[in-house]
Design a protein around this motif. Structure first.
Motif, PDB file in Angstrom:
ATOM      1  N   VAL A  61      20.412 -21.328 -43.637  1.00 48.26           N
ATOM      2  CA  VAL A  61      20.681 -20.447 -42.494  1.00 48.26           C
ATOM      3  C   VAL A  61      19.457 -20.377 -41.587  1.00 48.26           C
ATOM      4  O   VAL A  61      19.564 -20.506 -40.356  1.00 48.26           O
ATOM      5  N   PHE A  62      18.278 -20.205 -42.177  1.00 46.13           N
ATOM      6  CA  PHE A  62      17.063 -20.156 -41.364  1.00 46.13           C
ATOM      7  C   PHE A  62      16.751 -21.513 -40.740  1.00 46.13           C
ATOM      8  O   PHE A  62      16.222 -21.574 -39.629  1.00 46.13           O
ATOM      9  N   THR A  64      19.035 -23.584 -39.717  1.00 42.32           N
ATOM     10  CA  THR A  64      19.964 -23.668 -38.591  1.00 42.32           C
ATOM     11  C   THR A  64      19.487 -22.813 -37.419  1.00 42.32           C
ATOM     12  O   THR A  64      19.568 -23.235 -36.259  1.00 42.32           O
ATOM     13  N   ILE A  65      18.982 -21.627 -37.706  1.00 45.28           N
ATOM     14  CA  ILE A  65      18.422 -20.775 -36.646  1.00 45.28           C
ATOM     15  C   ILE A  65      17.249 -21.482 -35.977  1.00 45.28           C
ATOM     16  O   ILE A  65      17.111 -21.468 -34.745  1.00 45.28           O
ATOM     17  N   MET A  69      16.522 -22.558 -32.129  1.00 44.45           N
ATOM     18  CA  MET A  69      15.305 -22.103 -31.456  1.00 44.45           C
ATOM     19  C   MET A  69      14.560 -23.273 -30.815  1.00 44.45           C
ATOM     20  O   MET A  69      14.120 -23.187 -29.666  1.00 44.45           O
ATOM     21  N   GLY A 100       9.808 -21.843 -33.717  1.00 45.14           N
ATOM     22  CA  GLY A 100      10.967 -22.562 -34.240  1.00 45.14           C
ATOM     23  C   GLY A 100      10.577 -23.666 -35.201  1.00 45.14           C
ATOM     24  O   GLY A 100      11.192 -23.839 -36.259  1.00 45.14           O
TER      25      GLY A 100
END
Length: 157
Positions: A61-62, A64-65, A69, A100
């Motif tokens: 999940v991070f 993908t974030i 970013m 990011g």
């Protein structure tokens, strides 16, 4: 850094020309899809908490974030070539890109730690769930790099 391979002499069969952006976007999309496909496969094969801890999905999940970013900032904003400076200008764009990329590296390091700490060291556990977490983050990492740095210019600008 967006065109760091521009001066390399490629063979004639690899000269993409105007299709470079399209090929980079498709390759990044395939890698991103493959990363999520691997982890969904592992989650379906090992649904119990003992086989695959559900908290380990936070790395993906991070990652993908971080993908969003990194790709939210155009290369022109990082270089300072755009006319609209925005809220923080070139410094803000570079800071956002840096955060990011740091989040992306942190997700990849955490996935490696999960692979070795929770799956490889314990002899009674299967290794495939740990490998799937690692390969999900690795494929998303490579898709981010290909999409961000494999294009010649922004897709819409």
């Amino acid at each position: 850094m967006a065109g760091f391979l521009d001066n390399v002499q490629w063979p004639a069969c690899l000269d993409l020309g105007e299709k470079r952006n399209t090929v980079a976007s498709v390759a990044a999309g395939v890698l991103f899809f493959s990363g999520w496909w691997v982890i969904i496969d592992a989650a379906v094969l090992y649904p119990s908490q003992e086989q695959l801890n559900h908290a380990f999905h936070t790395c993906g999940v991070f990652s993908t974030i971080a993908f969003f970013m990194v790709n939210a900032v155009s290369n022109g904003q990082v270089r300072g070539d755009v006319y609209g400076e925005g809220c923080l200008g070139r410094t803000g764009a570079r800071l956002w890109l840096f955060l990011g990329l740091m989040l992306m590296f942190a997700s990849l390091i955490a996935a490696t730690w999960i692979l070795f700490g929770a799956f490889v060291v314990v002899p009674s556990r299967l290794v495939y769930p740990g490998l799937s977490i690692f390969f999900q983050n690795l494929l998303i990492f490579f898709s981010t790099l290909i999409y961000k740095f494999g294009r010649t210019e922004d897709l819409w600008g």
